[in-house]
Design a protein around this motif. Structure first.
Motif, PDB file in Angstrom:
ATOM      1  N   ILE A 262      -6.272  38.079  54.940  1.00 46.01           N
ATOM      2  CA  ILE A 262      -7.123  38.833  54.005  1.00 46.01           C
ATOM      3  C   ILE A 262      -7.274  38.137  52.660  1.00 46.01           C
ATOM      4  O   ILE A 262      -8.224  38.407  51.933  1.00 46.01           O
ATOM      5  CB  ILE A 262      -6.592  40.267  53.796  1.00 46.01           C
ATOM      6  CG1 ILE A 262      -5.167  40.231  53.222  1.00 46.01           C
ATOM      7  CG2 ILE A 262      -6.633  41.054  55.105  1.00 46.01           C
ATOM      8  CD1 ILE A 262      -4.662  41.597  52.808  1.00 46.01           C
ATOM      9  N   ASP A 263      -6.318  37.280  52.288  1.00 45.38           N
ATOM     10  CA  ASP A 263      -6.396  36.544  51.027  1.00 45.38           C
ATOM     11  C   ASP A 263      -5.449  35.349  51.123  1.00 45.38           C
ATOM     12  O   ASP A 263      -4.869  35.084  52.169  1.00 45.38           O
ATOM     13  CB  ASP A 263      -6.063  37.441  49.816  1.00 45.38           C
ATOM     14  CG  ASP A 263      -4.723  38.140  49.959  1.00 45.38           C
ATOM     15  OD1 ASP A 263      -3.761  37.492  50.430  1.00 45.38           O
ATOM     16  OD2 ASP A 263      -4.634  39.332  49.624  1.00 45.38           O
ATOM     17  N   GLU A 264      -5.297  34.652  50.008  1.00 46.00           N
ATOM     18  CA  GLU A 264      -4.468  33.451  49.998  1.00 46.00           C
ATOM     19  C   GLU A 264      -2.983  33.757  49.877  1.00 46.00           C
ATOM     20  O   GLU A 264      -2.166  32.839  49.761  1.00 46.00           O
ATOM     21  CB  GLU A 264      -4.896  32.518  48.850  1.00 46.00           C
ATOM     22  CG  GLU A 264      -6.273  31.903  49.041  1.00 46.00           C
ATOM     23  CD  GLU A 264      -6.377  31.115  50.346  1.00 46.00           C
ATOM     24  OE1 GLU A 264      -5.450  30.348  50.652  1.00 46.00           O
ATOM     25  OE2 GLU A 264      -7.378  31.286  51.064  1.00 46.00           O
ATOM     26  N   ASP A 265      -2.608  35.032  49.891  1.00 44.90           N
ATOM     27  CA  ASP A 265      -1.202  35.416  49.830  1.00 44.90           C
ATOM     28  C   ASP A 265      -0.680  35.938  51.166  1.00 44.90           C
ATOM     29  O   ASP A 265       0.512  36.178  51.311  1.00 44.90           O
ATOM     30  CB  ASP A 265      -0.991  36.493  48.752  1.00 44.90           C
ATOM     31  CG  ASP A 265      -1.135  35.932  47.354  1.00 44.90           C
ATOM     32  OD1 ASP A 265      -0.712  34.788  47.151  1.00 44.90           O
ATOM     33  OD2 ASP A 265      -1.677  36.628  46.487  1.00 44.90           O
ATOM     34  N   HIS A 266      -1.569  36.175  52.140  1.00 39.81           N
ATOM     35  CA  HIS A 266      -1.162  36.713  53.430  1.00 39.81           C
ATOM     36  C   HIS A 266      -1.477  35.695  54.541  1.00 39.81           C
ATOM     37  O   HIS A 266      -2.584  35.152  54.584  1.00 39.81           O
ATOM     38  CB  HIS A 266      -1.874  38.040  53.716  1.00 39.81           C
ATOM     39  CG  HIS A 266      -1.392  39.172  52.867  1.00 39.81           C
ATOM     40  ND1 HIS A 266      -1.775  39.329  51.557  1.00 39.81           N
ATOM     41  CD2 HIS A 266      -0.551  40.212  53.158  1.00 39.81           C
ATOM     42  CE1 HIS A 266      -1.198  40.406  51.055  1.00 39.81           C
ATOM     43  NE2 HIS A 266      -0.448  40.954  51.999  1.00 39.81           N
TER      44      HIS A 266
END
Length: 273
Positions: A262-266
């Protein structure tokens, strides 16, 4: 060119109840004078933030925002008013706190028009309390309280509050002595478990910490569409530094072992176990 703030005013703040009308200056100081809807709003968590954090906040759905993987309800920011735009039904402020700029909207009505002499004008630092909204793709704060601050100490205190909240969210709470609270025995065992499975072996060209990070994502991203966050991997591997874990994620992603969701952290693991 830096703008010089004007002197601080001691006049009443701009406050508005959630039905759109103004409140008296002392309304918030007397719980018995508040309407039930205002009391309910004030009972929600209030998160001190920078404007940059608001622009970077994740948005799982139309009405939900998260900062540092924590859902935020009400937000508090401090910044300088760059411009004031008075409309028939609302007043819009452009606020700058040094990290970014954002529009703040406070609603008015015909019976209670905005008094520009109350202190909320250009080049004045104000404290804003309200809700983050995304309207037409633009982030803004729909405020129910905007008022001038009276001391530069309030600006410093807010910045420290933002930093403290951010560190508490990403690293955990502190004890009475200011030390990071760590449940060392269970967490150490968790780290050893991940190392024991993937650890020491470099047959895939991985360092021990890279193999341990891969194992965390392989186990904890199963059956989860959004995968596992980097912050969760940090919690599972307390013996490794955040820099090591982020470097490992970058390495594993580049090698095709992980992919972002979903984003650059997941991230999720590409292999099935």
């Amino acid at each position: 060119t830096a703008r010089t703030p004007v002197g601080y005013a001691s006049s009443p703040s701009h406050s508005v109840n959630m039905q759109g009308g103004f409140s008296s200056p002392n309304q918030y100081s007397s719980p018995s004078a508040q309407s039930p809807s205002v009391q309910a709003k004030r009972n929600q968590s209030l998160t001190p933030v920078s404007i940059k954090q608001l622009h970077e906040a994740k948005q799982p759905d139309q009405m939900t925002f998260t900062v540092d993987d924590k859902q935020v309800s009400q937000v508090k920011l401090v910044g300088m008013i760059l411009s004031v735009d008075v409309q028939a039904a609302n007043t819009n402020y452009t606020i700058d706190d040094g990290s970014a700029q954002i529009e703040v909207r406070i609603y008015t009505n015909d019976d209670n028009q905005l008094d520009l002499n109350s202190g909320c004008r250009e080049d004045v630092y104000v404290k804003v309390v309200g809700n983050l909204r995304d309207i037409g793709g633009n982030r803004m704060v729909v405020a129910f309280q905007v008022h001038p601050i009276k001391s530069f100490n309030d600006i410093t205190l807010h910045h420290l509050d933002v930093i403290h909240t951010h560190l508490k969210n990403v690293k955990g709470p502190l004890d009475a002595k200011g030390n990071l609270v760590v449940n060392s025995a269970p967490m150490m065992q968790t780290n050893q478990n991940y190392d024991a499975v993937e650890g020491g072996s470099n047959e895939d060209g991985m360092e021990a910490y890279q193999a341990a990070v891969l194992k965390v994502f392989a186990i904890h991203s199963k059956n989860k569409e959004r995968g596992t966050s980097i912050s969760e991997a940090m919690e599972k591997l307390p013996n490794y530094t955040p820099a090591q874990i982020r470097e490992a994620v970058e390495f594993l992603s580049g090698e095709g072992h992980l992919y972002s969701t979903i984003d650059e952290d997941h991230y999720k693991c590409t292999s099935e176990e």
